[in-house]
Design a protein around this motif. Sequence first.
Motif, PDB file in Angstrom:
ATOM      1  N   SER A 256      18.401  18.567  24.373  1.00 44.36           N
ATOM      2  CA  SER A 256      17.738  19.689  23.355  1.00 44.36           C
ATOM      3  C   SER A 256      18.245  20.936  23.636  1.00 44.36           C
ATOM      4  CB  SER A 256      16.164  19.603  23.671  1.00 44.36           C
ATOM      5  OG  SER A 256      15.819  18.068  23.776  1.00 44.36           O
ATOM      6  N   ASP A 257      19.142  21.191  24.968  1.00 42.57           N
ATOM      7  CA  ASP A 257      19.643  22.543  25.010  1.00 42.57           C
ATOM      8  C   ASP A 257      20.628  22.815  24.354  1.00 42.57           C
ATOM      9  OD1 ASP A 257      19.946  20.531  26.948  1.00 42.57           O
ATOM     10  OD2 ASP A 257      21.222  22.064  28.017  1.00 42.57           O
ATOM     11  N   LEU A 258      21.180  21.774  23.749  1.00 44.67           N
ATOM     12  CA  LEU A 258      22.557  21.928  22.996  1.00 44.67           C
ATOM     13  C   LEU A 258      22.247  21.827  21.295  1.00 44.67           C
ATOM     14  CD1 LEU A 258      25.343  19.748  24.965  1.00 44.67           C
ATOM     15  CD2 LEU A 258      25.157  22.378  24.901  1.00 44.67           C
ATOM     16  N   SER A 259      21.376  22.618  21.120  1.00 45.30           N
ATOM     17  CA  SER A 259      21.281  22.654  19.749  1.00 45.30           C
ATOM     18  C   SER A 259      22.225  23.398  18.618  1.00 45.30           C
ATOM     19  CB  SER A 259      19.798  23.080  19.470  1.00 45.30           C
ATOM     20  OG  SER A 259      19.648  24.648  19.592  1.00 45.30           O
ATOM     21  N   ALA A 260      23.083  24.394  19.486  1.00 44.51           N
ATOM     22  CA  ALA A 260      24.057  25.218  18.693  1.00 44.51           C
ATOM     23  C   ALA A 260      23.466  26.191  18.091  1.00 44.51           C
ATOM     24  CB  ALA A 260      25.078  24.175  17.786  1.00 44.51           C
ATOM     25  N   VAL A 261      22.057  26.460  18.377  1.00 46.33           N
ATOM     26  CA  VAL A 261      21.421  27.668  17.605  1.00 46.33           C
ATOM     27  C   VAL A 261      20.988  28.591  18.506  1.00 46.33           C
ATOM     28  CG1 VAL A 261      19.174  28.178  16.457  1.00 46.33           C
ATOM     29  CG2 VAL A 261      20.456  26.193  16.004  1.00 46.33           C
ATOM     30  N   GLY A 262      20.627  28.125  19.918  1.00 46.13           N
ATOM     31  CA  GLY A 262      20.290  29.050  21.001  1.00 46.13           C
ATOM     32  C   GLY A 262      18.678  29.194  20.784  1.00 46.13           C
ATOM     33  N   PRO A 263      18.096  30.110  21.599  1.00 43.87           N
ATOM     34  CA  PRO A 263      16.667  30.164  22.034  1.00 43.87           C
ATOM     35  C   PRO A 263      16.316  30.877  20.310  1.00 43.87           C
ATOM     36  CG  PRO A 263      17.709  32.040  22.937  1.00 43.87           C
ATOM     37  CD  PRO A 263      18.762  31.189  22.606  1.00 43.87           C
ATOM     38  N   SER A 264      15.007  29.945  20.000  1.00 44.68           N
ATOM     39  CA  SER A 264      14.468  30.395  18.747  1.00 44.68           C
ATOM     40  C   SER A 264      12.917  29.946  19.065  1.00 44.68           C
ATOM     41  CB  SER A 264      15.065  29.217  17.601  1.00 44.68           C
ATOM     42  OG  SER A 264      14.601  27.976  17.945  1.00 44.68           O
ATOM     43  N   ASP A 265      12.329  30.448  17.811  1.00 41.32           N
ATOM     44  CA  ASP A 265      10.873  30.217  17.807  1.00 41.32           C
ATOM     45  C   ASP A 265      10.391  28.569  18.095  1.00 41.32           C
ATOM     46  OD1 ASP A 265      10.403  32.991  17.916  1.00 41.32           O
ATOM     47  OD2 ASP A 265      10.302  32.922  15.771  1.00 41.32           O
ATOM     48  N   ARG A 266      11.243  27.922  17.452  1.00 45.06           N
ATOM     49  CA  ARG A 266      11.132  26.414  17.494  1.00 45.06           C
ATOM     50  C   ARG A 266      11.196  25.845  18.825  1.00 45.06           C
ATOM     51  NH1 ARG A 266      14.670  21.937  17.721  1.00 45.06           N
ATOM     52  NH2 ARG A 266      13.659  20.148  16.545  1.00 45.06           N
ATOM     53  N   ASP A 267      11.730  26.518  19.757  1.00 49.34           N
ATOM     54  CA  ASP A 267      12.170  25.994  21.020  1.00 49.34           C
ATOM     55  C   ASP A 267      10.798  26.254  22.224  1.00 49.34           C
ATOM     56  OD1 ASP A 267      14.810  25.011  21.148  1.00 49.34           O
ATOM     57  OD2 ASP A 267      15.369  27.168  20.912  1.00 49.34           O
ATOM     58  N   THR A 268      10.637  25.337  22.868  1.00 44.05           N
ATOM     59  CA  THR A 268       9.630  25.385  23.794  1.00 44.05           C
ATOM     60  C   THR A 268      10.148  26.405  24.697  1.00 44.05           C
ATOM     61  OG1 THR A 268      10.476  23.623  25.134  1.00 44.05           O
ATOM     62  CG2 THR A 268       8.871  23.116  23.534  1.00 44.05           C
ATOM     63  N   LEU A 269       8.971  26.945  25.778  1.00 43.97           N
ATOM     64  CA  LEU A 269       9.382  27.999  26.558  1.00 43.97           C
ATOM     65  C   LEU A 269      10.129  27.573  27.671  1.00 43.97           C
ATOM     66  CD1 LEU A 269       5.764  29.719  27.018  1.00 43.97           C
ATOM     67  CD2 LEU A 269       7.899  30.439  25.662  1.00 43.97           C
ATOM     68  N   ASP A 270      10.235  26.334  28.091  1.00 46.05           N
ATOM     69  CA  ASP A 270      11.294  26.045  29.225  1.00 46.05           C
ATOM     70  C   ASP A 270      12.598  26.008  28.637  1.00 46.05           C
ATOM     71  OD1 ASP A 270      10.509  23.756  27.365  1.00 46.05           O
ATOM     72  OD2 ASP A 270      10.633  22.091  29.205  1.00 46.05           O
ATOM     73  N   ILE A 271      12.725  25.245  27.286  1.00 43.35           N
ATOM     74  CA  ILE A 271      13.985  25.652  26.721  1.00 43.35           C
ATOM     75  C   ILE A 271      14.599  26.897  26.383  1.00 43.35           C
ATOM     76  CG2 ILE A 271      15.670  24.783  24.852  1.00 43.35           C
ATOM     77  CD1 ILE A 271      15.049  22.591  26.534  1.00 43.35           C
ATOM     78  N   GLN A 272      13.611  27.840  26.113  1.00 48.28           N
ATOM     79  CA  GLN A 272      14.005  29.285  25.880  1.00 48.28           C
ATOM     80  C   GLN A 272      14.522  29.728  27.272  1.00 48.28           C
ATOM     81  OE1 GLN A 272      11.133  31.621  23.671  1.00 48.28           O
ATOM     82  NE2 GLN A 272      10.542  29.949  22.227  1.00 48.28           N
ATOM     83  N   HIS A 273      13.804  29.345  28.194  1.00 48.02           N
ATOM     84  CA  HIS A 273      14.141  30.042  29.555  1.00 48.02           C
ATOM     85  C   HIS A 273      15.267  29.667  29.747  1.00 48.02           C
ATOM     86  CE1 HIS A 273      13.666  32.023  33.176  1.00 48.02           C
ATOM     87  NE2 HIS A 273      13.749  30.606  33.766  1.00 48.02           N
TER      88      HIS A 273
END
Length: 430
Positions: free
Chosen positions: A360-377
């Motif tokens: 899930s951390d390879l979305s090619a988008v980077g941190p976004s509002d769609r991401d959960t806090l753990d993925i954003q971090h």
Amino acid sequence: MSYNPNIDFMAMWDAVRLVRFVQAELKCEIFKKSHKDYCPVITVGGSYPGFLSAMMRVRHSDVVDMAYSASAPMKFYSQNVNSTEYYNHITQVAEKSHVGCSNAVRSNLVDSFGSIVRDVKTMDDFQEMLSMLGICKDGVPAYIQQTGDGDIEEIRNTFYQELNMIVAYTFANYNMAYYPPGNTTSLYQACSLFLNQDLEPYERLSRFLLGVENSASTSAVVDTREQQCFNMSSQLPSGKNATISSGDWSGVGSQRNGQMWDFQTCHLLVEQIGFGSKSMFPERPWTMEWLEQHCQLRFGVIPDPYKLVHEWKFDDLEHLGVTHILFTNGLNDGWSVGGITQNISDTLLVLNFENGAHHSDLSAVGPSDRDTLDIQHGYVQIASILKEWLDSLSQHEHKMQPMKDSRQKNRAGSSLSSSRLQEPLLTHIY
């Protein structure tokens, strides 16, 4: 040992040559890592390519400076995963996504569907069952109907086994895509369908199957008015003696892609994945005997599950002297049971994401509002780790002792300088 002549491979050494070609085009310094014109190389991959990303660092540390490996099934390929763990985890996550899901699926497949299959005594009964389940009249693969020289008990048992395999690997696909977790995911919708008390058990299964062929682009539940029947043969990979149950019981895919992955998992990438008593699917043990029989008939090859780990020794990376690999895992992902989930050393690091699924951390988008806090971090942590490793290149050589059978001698330079390095060359492995 014979190989299918229609299957081509890109060897890892081809990727090395590609990196060298790009470096030459960019006029990069190749060997002296502290040189101002040195281009650092980072390999990046998720799933099986995540494994390849790590192996590029293991096998070719003279070319690859560091690796980022997301959802890499390392322990599956070192044969260190119990065969029931994968679908046990799929079951646990399905239950977490929608309480009651696991019992509903198992009851539907074992009690309701199982009872319908056991009542099949003639080919007319078999055709009636297909109609009830919404399976196309001519959609059952020929090998199922030819099982046991037409013996109806053999036919119905093989059919039951293969249809359960479709249900199981479809849930496995929905599990990989279960991000961000919630009631809009295909996993949640599939669970809701099996929990729907307004439908008869056979109707739940029928609607689920109609969603299988559409699952790549739509939801797990489709309007039955838009599609009249499920073509079971659509699940077959290409090639001679193709079967729905193939080398990888998490699903090989269909057509040409399915053929290639079936071969890979028949040869060196053996994955021990079966169904135990704690999963929501009917019990079906995985055995090497079954795999050998399938692979011999399909490709004329004998599985060699320990060849890679014995030659590359990736089951003990620290002892091998490997450094600078970042592993990440989404803990909702079934493949996480075979991932490296704990730090091995100061430079063999792991990030686990509680809400993550398959890379899930390879979305090619980077941190976004769609991401959960753990993925954003996680994005911040990943960038920080890779930057720290890149910055250290001007002070330390990220090299390992070359393996004895390495194709190229490690010739990285040893002179140190504070000169600024060029931007890193990212090599994505797909």
